[in-house]
Write an enzyme that holds these catalytic residues in place. Structure first.
Site, PDB file in Angstrom:
ATOM      1  N   THR A 148       1.431  -9.427   2.812  1.00  0.00           N
ATOM      2  CA  THR A 148       1.887  -8.048   2.987  1.00  0.00           C
ATOM      3  C   THR A 148       2.525  -7.959   4.368  1.00  0.00           C
ATOM      4  O   THR A 148       2.284  -8.818   5.224  1.00  0.00           O
ATOM      5  CB  THR A 148       0.719  -7.044   2.918  1.00  0.00           C
ATOM      6  N   PRO A 149       3.335  -6.927   4.629  1.00  0.00           N
ATOM      7  CA  PRO A 149       3.929  -6.791   5.962  1.00  0.00           C
ATOM      8  C   PRO A 149       2.889  -6.799   7.083  1.00  0.00           C
ATOM      9  O   PRO A 149       3.101  -7.395   8.138  1.00  0.00           O
ATOM     10  CB  PRO A 149       4.660  -5.444   5.876  1.00  0.00           C
ATOM     11  N   GLY A 157       4.484  -2.309  -0.323  1.00  0.00           N
ATOM     12  CA  GLY A 157       3.545  -3.372  -0.656  1.00  0.00           C
ATOM     13  C   GLY A 157       3.397  -3.630  -2.141  1.00  0.00           C
ATOM     14  O   GLY A 157       4.369  -3.692  -2.895  1.00  0.00           O
ATOM     15  N   ILE A 158       2.152  -3.792  -2.570  1.00  0.00           N
ATOM     16  CA  ILE A 158       1.869  -4.104  -3.967  1.00  0.00           C
ATOM     17  C   ILE A 158       2.324  -2.981  -4.892  1.00  0.00           C
ATOM     18  O   ILE A 158       2.877  -3.229  -5.967  1.00  0.00           O
ATOM     19  CB  ILE A 158       0.368  -4.400  -4.151  1.00  0.00           C
ATOM     20  N   TYR A 174     -14.955  -0.936   2.941  1.00  0.00           N
ATOM     21  CA  TYR A 174     -14.008  -1.469   1.965  1.00  0.00           C
ATOM     22  C   TYR A 174     -14.754  -2.168   0.827  1.00  0.00           C
ATOM     23  O   TYR A 174     -14.474  -1.933  -0.352  1.00  0.00           O
ATOM     24  CB  TYR A 174     -13.066  -2.438   2.668  1.00  0.00           C
TER      25      TYR A 174
END
Length: 247
Positions: free
Chosen positions: A190-191, A18-19, A153
């Site tokens: 993202t995936p 990802g990032i 989160y």
């Protein structure tokens, strides 16, 4: 590419995908040596091999202080120093204030909160020995705004923003020449996101620019913060969200 990070060594948590992966590749393309810290050894070793001699993999569970200590030791033994730390590892589990199980809360806080603190703590303790540098903590647009079903989160990403300001002021007061800043991505391809077309459409509808960002967009901002170009920026937030928080 140029050599905007020539001579720098960066440790990137969550660097195997990802990032984090995009940041590692971008840094390496600009002359940095990069260490990918991740719990996924198979992916991490593969990515490090793809990048080449200027990359290494270190097994890193960000919630465990001894693993941070071991990671920095390994990076310094191989590359001689550390100048940049990117605290990127994190998780998101949907939940709300009435129904969240304590176990789930503790897991998110451990990774997104304690993990960030440990990466910042040991980043400072090591970077100060090598002439200073940059710590980049990955927050989110939810470091500014709340969502009803992303309680833990939101809590951690808001905490990362303020913790980073405290650390930045501490480093300035101690004359360590270490800058600490946060990046706040908006909705990014993202995936995981891309396997849910409905989610992509929803997030696109919320973003004024009408499309999601790419991991490379975040990597470009991280590059600026890792480089000497951002030498007067510390304790600040850098938002990359297609206009979301401007609404």
């Amino acid at each position: 590419m140029s050599d905007r990070l020539n001579g720098k060594v960066a440790l990137i948590s969550g660097g195997a995908s990802g990032i984090g992966l995009a940041i590692a590749k971008r840094f390496a393309s600009e002359g940095a040596k990069v260490a990918l810290g991740d719990i996924n050894a198979e992916s991490g070793e593969k990515v490090a091999a793809e990048i080449g001699d200027n990359a290494m993999f270190v097994t890193l569970d960000v919630t465990k202080e001894e693993m941070w200590e071991a990671a920095f030791k390994a990076v310094i033994e191989k590359f001689g120093k550390v100048n940049v730390v990117v605290n990127n590892a994190g998780i998101a589990i949907g939940n709300n204030i009435e129904d969240i199980p304590l176990e789930q809360w503790n897991k998110v806080v451990a990774i997104n909160g304690t993990g960030m603190m440990l990466g910042t703590k040991h980043g400072i303790k090591n970077i100060k020995n090598y002439g200073g540098g940059s710590i980049i903590n990955m927050s989110s647009i939810e470091g500014f705004i709340g969502e009803p079903f992303n309680l833990a989160y939101d809590f951690t990403k808001g905490g990362v923003r303020i913790m980073s300001k405290s650390a930045a002021l501490y480093c300035a007061e101690k004359k360590y020449d270490i800058r600490v800043n946060t990046i706040h991505p908006g909705y990014i391809h993202t995936p995981m996101v891309d396997t849910h077309p409905g989610l992509v459409k929803l997030e696109e509808s919320k973003t004024p620019m009408g499309h999601l960002g790419q991991a490379q967009d975040i990597a470009n901002m991280a590059l600026f913060l890792a480089s000497d170009e951002s030498s007067f920026a510390t304790g600040s937030e850098f938002v990359v969200d297609g206009g979301y928080t401007a609404q």
